[in-house]
Design an enzyme around this catalytic site. Structure first.
Site, PDB file in Angstrom:
ATOM      1  N   GLY A 196       0.771  -1.241   0.000  1.00 10.77           N
ATOM      2  CA  GLY A 196       0.000   0.000   0.000  1.00 10.77           C
ATOM      3  C   GLY A 196       0.799   1.287   0.000  1.00 10.77           C
ATOM      4  O   GLY A 196       0.343   2.294   0.545  1.00 10.77           O
ATOM      5  N   ASN A 224       1.356   3.267  -2.563  1.00 16.07           N
ATOM      6  CA  ASN A 224       0.578   4.262  -3.321  1.00 16.07           C
ATOM      7  C   ASN A 224      -0.631   4.729  -2.513  1.00 16.07           C
ATOM      8  O   ASN A 224      -0.994   5.906  -2.550  1.00 16.07           O
ATOM      9  CB  ASN A 224       0.130   3.677  -4.662  1.00 16.07           C
ATOM     10  CG  ASN A 224       1.228   3.746  -5.712  1.00 16.07           C
ATOM     11  OD1 ASN A 224       1.557   4.822  -6.194  1.00 16.07           O
ATOM     12  ND2 ASN A 224       1.831   2.605  -6.030  1.00 16.07           N
ATOM     13  N   MET A 251      -4.893  -6.701  -6.654  1.00 16.84           N
ATOM     14  CA  MET A 251      -4.532  -7.779  -7.580  1.00 16.84           C
ATOM     15  C   MET A 251      -5.747  -8.622  -7.977  1.00 16.84           C
ATOM     16  O   MET A 251      -5.762  -9.830  -7.785  1.00 16.84           O
ATOM     17  CB  MET A 251      -3.461  -8.673  -6.936  1.00 16.84           C
ATOM     18  CG  MET A 251      -2.218  -7.911  -6.524  1.00 16.84           C
ATOM     19  SD  MET A 251      -1.411  -7.092  -7.900  1.00 16.84           S
ATOM     20  CE  MET A 251      -0.623  -8.490  -8.647  1.00 16.84           C
ATOM     21  N   ARG A 252      -6.766  -7.942  -8.482  1.00 16.03           N
ATOM     22  CA  ARG A 252      -7.969  -8.651  -8.919  1.00 16.03           C
ATOM     23  C   ARG A 252      -8.441  -8.056 -10.222  1.00 16.03           C
ATOM     24  O   ARG A 252      -8.428  -6.832 -10.384  1.00 16.03           O
ATOM     25  CB  ARG A 252      -9.121  -8.440  -7.920  1.00 16.03           C
ATOM     26  CG  ARG A 252      -8.936  -8.994  -6.582  1.00 16.03           C
ATOM     27  CD  ARG A 252      -9.490 -10.362  -6.407  1.00 16.03           C
ATOM     28  NE  ARG A 252     -10.864 -10.564  -6.859  1.00 16.03           N
ATOM     29  CZ  ARG A 252     -11.355 -11.751  -7.179  1.00 16.03           C
ATOM     30  NH1 ARG A 252     -10.589 -12.803  -7.142  1.00 16.03           N
ATOM     31  NH2 ARG A 252     -12.614 -11.883  -7.556  1.00 16.03           N
ATOM     32  N   LEU A 281     -11.433  -6.931 -12.433  1.00 22.55           N
ATOM     33  CA  LEU A 281     -12.799  -6.517 -12.096  1.00 22.55           C
ATOM     34  C   LEU A 281     -13.732  -6.873 -13.248  1.00 22.55           C
ATOM     35  O   LEU A 281     -13.408  -6.662 -14.414  1.00 22.55           O
ATOM     36  CB  LEU A 281     -12.813  -5.013 -11.828  1.00 22.55           C
ATOM     37  CG  LEU A 281     -12.037  -4.614 -10.568  1.00 22.55           C
ATOM     38  CD1 LEU A 281     -11.752  -3.134 -10.551  1.00 22.55           C
ATOM     39  CD2 LEU A 281     -12.778  -5.040  -9.310  1.00 22.55           C
ATOM     40  N   HIS A 309      -0.324   1.909 -13.164  1.00 24.37           N
ATOM     41  CA  HIS A 309       0.387   0.749 -13.711  1.00 24.37           C
ATOM     42  C   HIS A 309       1.863   1.113 -13.892  1.00 24.37           C
ATOM     43  O   HIS A 309       2.170   2.185 -14.424  1.00 24.37           O
ATOM     44  CB  HIS A 309      -0.230   0.331 -15.052  1.00 24.37           C
ATOM     45  CG  HIS A 309       0.395  -0.910 -15.593  1.00 24.37           C
ATOM     46  ND1 HIS A 309       0.100  -2.168 -15.098  1.00 24.37           N
ATOM     47  CD2 HIS A 309       1.342  -1.089 -16.555  1.00 24.37           C
ATOM     48  CE1 HIS A 309       0.829  -3.066 -15.747  1.00 24.37           C
ATOM     49  NE2 HIS A 309       1.583  -2.447 -16.627  1.00 24.37           N
ATOM     50  N   LEU A 364      -7.817  -5.546 -19.406  1.00 19.72           N
ATOM     51  CA  LEU A 364      -6.667  -5.394 -18.516  1.00 19.72           C
ATOM     52  C   LEU A 364      -5.754  -4.233 -18.946  1.00 19.72           C
ATOM     53  O   LEU A 364      -5.273  -4.211 -20.085  1.00 19.72           O
ATOM     54  CB  LEU A 364      -5.863  -6.709 -18.508  1.00 19.72           C
ATOM     55  CG  LEU A 364      -4.622  -6.724 -17.633  1.00 19.72           C
ATOM     56  CD1 LEU A 364      -4.995  -6.656 -16.155  1.00 19.72           C
ATOM     57  CD2 LEU A 364      -3.776  -7.957 -17.927  1.00 19.72           C
ATOM     58  N   GLU A 373       5.551   6.696  -9.780  1.00 23.01           N
ATOM     59  CA  GLU A 373       4.157   6.397  -9.421  1.00 23.01           C
ATOM     60  C   GLU A 373       3.689   7.341  -8.321  1.00 23.01           C
ATOM     61  O   GLU A 373       2.576   7.869  -8.359  1.00 23.01           O
ATOM     62  CB  GLU A 373       4.028   4.954  -8.918  1.00 23.01           C
ATOM     63  CG  GLU A 373       4.300   3.901  -9.960  1.00 23.01           C
ATOM     64  CD  GLU A 373       4.129   2.494  -9.395  1.00 23.01           C
ATOM     65  OE1 GLU A 373       3.181   2.263  -8.630  1.00 23.01           O
ATOM     66  OE2 GLU A 373       4.951   1.616  -9.709  1.00 23.01           O
TER      67      GLU A 373
END
Ligand code: GRF
Length: 206
Positions: free
Chosen positions: A15, A17, A93-94, A96, A112, A147, A177
């Site tokens: 976490g 970010n 990490m899923r 949607l 990303h 994706l 990032e």
């Protein structure tokens, strides 16, 4: 002054970010209110960091649901019940499903660690190092059904030509990032983002 946008952040891991976004809300660089941090992993280190910052945390484990759609419907319900304006994926990490995407069109952002459309998917920093590119970077984009594919909000490049390891590439990109994500979220919160098919136009500051 308009109301602060209500922000949810979805994580699966450390976490960094997320912390960066929470801190940007606290110090005023984002005109938004973080209302919940949701993790699909109970052990995500980011959960404690969010709690320490006084933000509600919620664990929603995907294996407690029968299908991806059921999980996403439950997520939508939690987010709607908190009247969320913007959902920030930060190492979530899923994949949607359309159930989720259609509930929040152009209101889901992702960061990303590459210059999309180069190196989509997992381990983008490793992909960049292994490919031998001299320049990589980070991309903040809206999320659609595919994706790492939605309309691009901000991108920034970084020279990685002298990096000697995948870790070094990751560290260099992570710094980018942390610069880019708060900027994109701040623009959303200030109603400066206008999505025209694939193009995101950034309106000047009022
Ligand atoms: C970041 O590299 C982000 O770009 C990718 O997942 C990583 C999450 O890192 N989507 P952190 O949990 O924010 O530190």
């Amino acid at each position: 002054m308009p109301n602060r946008k209500r922000i949810a952040i979805l994580i699966s891991g450390r976490g960094s970010n997320m912390v960066n976004l929470l801190d940007a809300c606290s110090n005023g660089s984002i005109y938004g209110r973080p209302v919940v941090v949701i993790s699909n992993k109970a052990k995500a280190a980011g959960l404690q960091k969010a709690a320490e910052r006084g933000v509600e945390t919620l664990v929603m484990r995907h294996r407690d649901y029968d299908s991806r759609e059921d999980y996403d419907k439950a997520l939508v319900q939690e987010l709607r019940s908190r009247d969320v304006d913007l959902i920030c994926l930060a190492g979530f990490m899923r994949l949607l499903s359309p159930v989720f995407i259609h509930a929040f069109v152009n209101r889901i952002m992702n960061i990303h660690p590459s210059l999309l459309p180069a190196f989509p998917g997992l381990d983008a920093q490793e992909q960049a190092f292994d490919y031998g590119v001299k320049v990589s970077g980070a991309t903040v984009h809206f999320v659609d059904e595919h994706l790492d594919n939605g309309p691009i909000i901000l991108q920034k490049a970084v020279d990685i030509s002298d990096c000697t390891s995948r870790e070094e590439v990751s560290d260099r990109i992570l710094a980018i990032e942390h610069e880019l994500y708060p900027q994109a979220v701040a623009m959303f919160c200030d109603d400066r983002l206008d999505v025209d098919f694939r193009r995101v136009n950034i309106k000047p500051i009022n």
